[in-house]
Motif scaffolding. Structure first.
Motif, PDB file in Angstrom:
ATOM      1  N   LEU A  21       0.819  -1.256   0.045  1.00 41.68           N
ATOM      2  CA  LEU A  21       0.174  -0.060  -0.281  1.00 41.68           C
ATOM      3  C   LEU A  21       0.823   1.107   0.067  1.00 41.68           C
ATOM      4  CD1 LEU A  21      -0.171   1.422   3.134  1.00 41.68           C
ATOM      5  CD2 LEU A  21      -1.139  -0.976   3.346  1.00 41.68           C
ATOM      6  N   THR A  22       0.176   2.289  -0.352  1.00 44.10           N
ATOM      7  CA  THR A  22       1.005   3.732  -0.311  1.00 44.10           C
ATOM      8  C   THR A  22       0.162   4.527   0.704  1.00 44.10           C
ATOM      9  OG1 THR A  22      -0.118   4.604  -2.063  1.00 44.10           O
ATOM     10  CG2 THR A  22       2.042   3.424  -2.535  1.00 44.10           C
ATOM     11  N   LEU A  23       0.869   5.401   1.273  1.00 45.28           N
ATOM     12  CA  LEU A  23       0.298   6.181   2.209  1.00 45.28           C
ATOM     13  C   LEU A  23       0.988   7.626   2.043  1.00 45.28           C
ATOM     14  CD1 LEU A  23       1.575   5.626   5.717  1.00 45.28           C
ATOM     15  CD2 LEU A  23       2.245   4.234   4.205  1.00 45.28           C
ATOM     16  N   THR A  24       0.260   8.761   2.443  1.00 46.41           N
ATOM     17  CA  THR A  24       0.880  10.112   2.399  1.00 46.41           C
ATOM     18  C   THR A  24       0.551  10.543   3.758  1.00 46.41           C
ATOM     19  OG1 THR A  24       0.234  10.245   0.142  1.00 46.41           O
ATOM     20  CG2 THR A  24       0.779  12.172   1.361  1.00 46.41           C
ATOM     21  N   LEU A  25       1.730  11.012   4.314  1.00 45.75           N
ATOM     22  CA  LEU A  25       1.757  11.565   5.615  1.00 45.75           C
ATOM     23  C   LEU A  25       1.725  13.244   5.492  1.00 45.75           C
ATOM     24  CD1 LEU A  25       3.747   9.135   7.498  1.00 45.75           C
ATOM     25  CD2 LEU A  25       1.559   9.435   7.525  1.00 45.75           C
ATOM     26  N   PRO A  26       1.171  13.953   6.276  1.00 44.67           N
ATOM     27  CA  PRO A  26       1.331  15.405   6.140  1.00 44.67           C
ATOM     28  C   PRO A  26       2.486  15.793   6.634  1.00 44.67           C
ATOM     29  CG  PRO A  26      -0.273  14.741   8.062  1.00 44.67           C
ATOM     30  CD  PRO A  26       0.268  13.385   7.286  1.00 44.67           C
ATOM     31  N   ASP A  27       3.055  17.110   6.185  1.00 44.78           N
ATOM     32  CA  ASP A  27       4.066  17.667   6.422  1.00 44.78           C
ATOM     33  C   ASP A  27       4.659  17.704   7.813  1.00 44.78           C
ATOM     34  OD1 ASP A  27       2.244  19.587   7.150  1.00 44.78           O
ATOM     35  OD2 ASP A  27       3.496  21.048   5.929  1.00 44.78           O
ATOM     36  N   SER A  28       3.379  17.864   9.040  1.00 45.51           N
ATOM     37  CA  SER A  28       3.726  17.706  10.241  1.00 45.51           C
ATOM     38  C   SER A  28       4.149  16.357  10.758  1.00 45.51           C
ATOM     39  CB  SER A  28       2.660  18.058  11.037  1.00 45.51           C
ATOM     40  OG  SER A  28       1.442  17.291  11.033  1.00 45.51           O
ATOM     41  N   LEU A  29       4.027  15.540   9.961  1.00 40.39           N
ATOM     42  CA  LEU A  29       4.435  14.117  10.276  1.00 40.39           C
ATOM     43  C   LEU A  29       5.726  13.546   9.569  1.00 40.39           C
ATOM     44  CD1 LEU A  29       1.180  12.207  10.840  1.00 40.39           C
ATOM     45  CD2 LEU A  29       2.610  12.954  12.522  1.00 40.39           C
ATOM     46  N   ALA A  30       6.140  14.726   8.694  1.00 41.86           N
ATOM     47  CA  ALA A  30       7.378  14.063   7.781  1.00 41.86           C
ATOM     48  C   ALA A  30       8.352  15.029   7.949  1.00 41.86           C
ATOM     49  CB  ALA A  30       6.783  13.820   6.513  1.00 41.86           C
ATOM     50  N   PRO A  31       8.939  15.700   8.869  1.00 42.92           N
ATOM     51  CA  PRO A  31      10.136  16.412   8.850  1.00 42.92           C
ATOM     52  C   PRO A  31      11.577  15.863   8.730  1.00 42.92           C
ATOM     53  CG  PRO A  31       9.410  16.017  11.105  1.00 42.92           C
ATOM     54  CD  PRO A  31       8.291  15.321  10.366  1.00 42.92           C
ATOM     55  N   GLU A  32      12.172  16.442   7.756  1.00 41.89           N
ATOM     56  CA  GLU A  32      13.416  15.661   7.523  1.00 41.89           C
ATOM     57  C   GLU A  32      13.585  14.110   7.480  1.00 41.89           C
ATOM     58  OE1 GLU A  32      14.509  19.586   6.969  1.00 41.89           O
ATOM     59  OE2 GLU A  32      15.949  18.041   6.689  1.00 41.89           O
ATOM     60  N   GLY A  33      12.534  13.486   7.001  1.00 42.70           N
ATOM     61  CA  GLY A  33      12.453  11.981   6.732  1.00 42.70           C
ATOM     62  C   GLY A  33      12.296  11.194   8.181  1.00 42.70           C
ATOM     63  N   THR A  34      11.848  12.109   9.274  1.00 46.47           N
ATOM     64  CA  THR A  34      11.638  11.185  10.344  1.00 46.47           C
ATOM     65  C   THR A  34      10.208  11.308  10.581  1.00 46.47           C
ATOM     66  OG1 THR A  34      11.862  12.941  11.751  1.00 46.47           O
ATOM     67  CG2 THR A  34      13.879  11.626  11.473  1.00 46.47           C
ATOM     68  N   GLU A  35       9.548  10.441  11.301  1.00 46.05           N
ATOM     69  CA  GLU A  35       8.201  10.545  11.632  1.00 46.05           C
ATOM     70  C   GLU A  35       7.723  10.595  13.140  1.00 46.05           C
ATOM     71  OE1 GLU A  35       6.378  10.662   8.842  1.00 46.05           O
ATOM     72  OE2 GLU A  35       8.208  10.320   7.776  1.00 46.05           O
ATOM     73  N   THR A  36       6.583  11.166  13.315  1.00 51.20           N
ATOM     74  CA  THR A  36       6.161  11.374  14.661  1.00 51.20           C
ATOM     75  C   THR A  36       5.282   9.789  14.794  1.00 51.20           C
ATOM     76  OG1 THR A  36       5.885  13.553  14.840  1.00 51.20           O
ATOM     77  CG2 THR A  36       4.623  12.336  16.602  1.00 51.20           C
ATOM     78  N   ILE A  37       5.433   9.002  15.637  1.00 51.93           N
ATOM     79  CA  ILE A  37       5.070   7.403  15.708  1.00 51.93           C
ATOM     80  C   ILE A  37       4.451   7.655  17.041  1.00 51.93           C
ATOM     81  CG2 ILE A  37       5.709   5.274  15.751  1.00 51.93           C
ATOM     82  CD1 ILE A  37       7.973   6.025  13.629  1.00 51.93           C
ATOM     83  N   ASN A  38       3.220   6.718  17.102  1.00 55.50           N
ATOM     84  CA  ASN A  38       2.831   6.358  18.261  1.00 55.50           C
ATOM     85  C   ASN A  38       3.243   4.951  18.883  1.00 55.50           C
ATOM     86  OD1 ASN A  38       1.085   6.929  20.630  1.00 55.50           O
ATOM     87  ND2 ASN A  38      -0.342   5.380  19.610  1.00 55.50           N
ATOM     88  N   ASP A  39       3.553   4.791  20.129  1.00 60.43           N
ATOM     89  CA  ASP A  39       3.805   3.467  20.670  1.00 60.43           C
ATOM     90  C   ASP A  39       2.749   3.260  21.693  1.00 60.43           C
ATOM     91  OD1 ASP A  39       4.835   1.388  21.644  1.00 60.43           O
ATOM     92  OD2 ASP A  39       6.843   2.312  22.437  1.00 60.43           O
ATOM     93  N   CYS A  40       1.916   2.458  21.391  1.00 63.25           N
ATOM     94  CA  CYS A  40       0.786   1.946  22.371  1.00 63.25           C
ATOM     95  C   CYS A  40       0.979   1.105  23.098  1.00 63.25           C
ATOM     96  CB  CYS A  40      -0.426   1.742  21.256  1.00 63.25           C
ATOM     97  SG  CYS A  40      -2.070   1.322  22.356  1.00 63.25           S
ATOM     98  N   THR A  41       0.644   0.733  24.384  1.00 64.86           N
ATOM     99  CA  THR A  41       0.611  -0.090  25.450  1.00 64.86           C
ATOM    100  C   THR A  41      -0.073  -1.235  25.534  1.00 64.86           C
ATOM    101  OG1 THR A  41       0.159   1.126  27.259  1.00 64.86           O
ATOM    102  CG2 THR A  41       2.485   1.131  26.550  1.00 64.86           C
ATOM    103  N   CYS A  42      -1.181  -1.234  24.523  1.00 59.52           N
ATOM    104  CA  CYS A  42      -2.375  -2.090  24.722  1.00 59.52           C
ATOM    105  C   CYS A  42      -1.638  -3.416  24.459  1.00 59.52           C
ATOM    106  CB  CYS A  42      -3.643  -1.938  23.820  1.00 59.52           C
ATOM    107  SG  CYS A  42      -3.301  -2.134  22.033  1.00 59.52           S
TER     108      CYS A  42
END
Length: 135
Positions: free
Chosen positions: A17-38
């Motif tokens: 699949l392809t996905l597009t992330l908004p600019d706020s989630l793609a600064p300089e090739g890194t991502e803001t990622i959620n680590d869930c503890t469920c």
């Protein structure tokens, strides 16, 4: 910075699949990622990004090939490759949390080109906040 499009695949490449992330989630090739503890995220190694539904596109009929598992409220459906077992995503289209219905939870571990070591992380205490509690 403009939105960035990524490709995600399972281990055997049956699912792409392809996905597009908004600019706020793609600064300089890194991502803001959620680590869930469920319980499910912990057991399956999910690290999640949340693109909107309109920015997720499955190659061919890949979406119909995904196997499903739902627990607890049975409204956040976890999808995985039926061939290699890779945990690909969470389908929030039927979520009990209305604000989630317009997005997917894509496992960042399946996305090509994301630097997990240098990414920024958020944390969600799913173990305590999601009902019913896992036993």
């Amino acid at each position: 910075m403009a939105p960035k499009t990524y490709t995600a695949t399972c281990h055997c490449h049956l699912i792409t699949l392809t996905l597009t992330l908004p600019d706020s989630l793609a600064p300089e090739g890194t991502e803001t990622i959620n680590d869930c503890t469920c319980s499910y995220c912990l057991k399956n190694g999910y690290l999640l990004v949340y693109p909107l539904d309109e920015y997720v596109h499955f190659e061919g009929d890949c979406e119909s090939k995904l196997a499903s598992y739902a627990f607890a409220t049975k409204t956040r459906v976890h999808k995985f490759c039926p061939n290699c077992g890779s945990s690909m995503l969470i389908d929030f289209r039927q979520s009990v949390d209305v604000h989630q219905r317009g997005e997917w939870g894509i496992n960042a571990r399946m996305i090509k080109g994301i630097d997990l070591k240098n990414a920024e992380y958020t944390y969600f205490d799913g173990e305590k906040l999601l009902e019913p509690q896992y036993e």
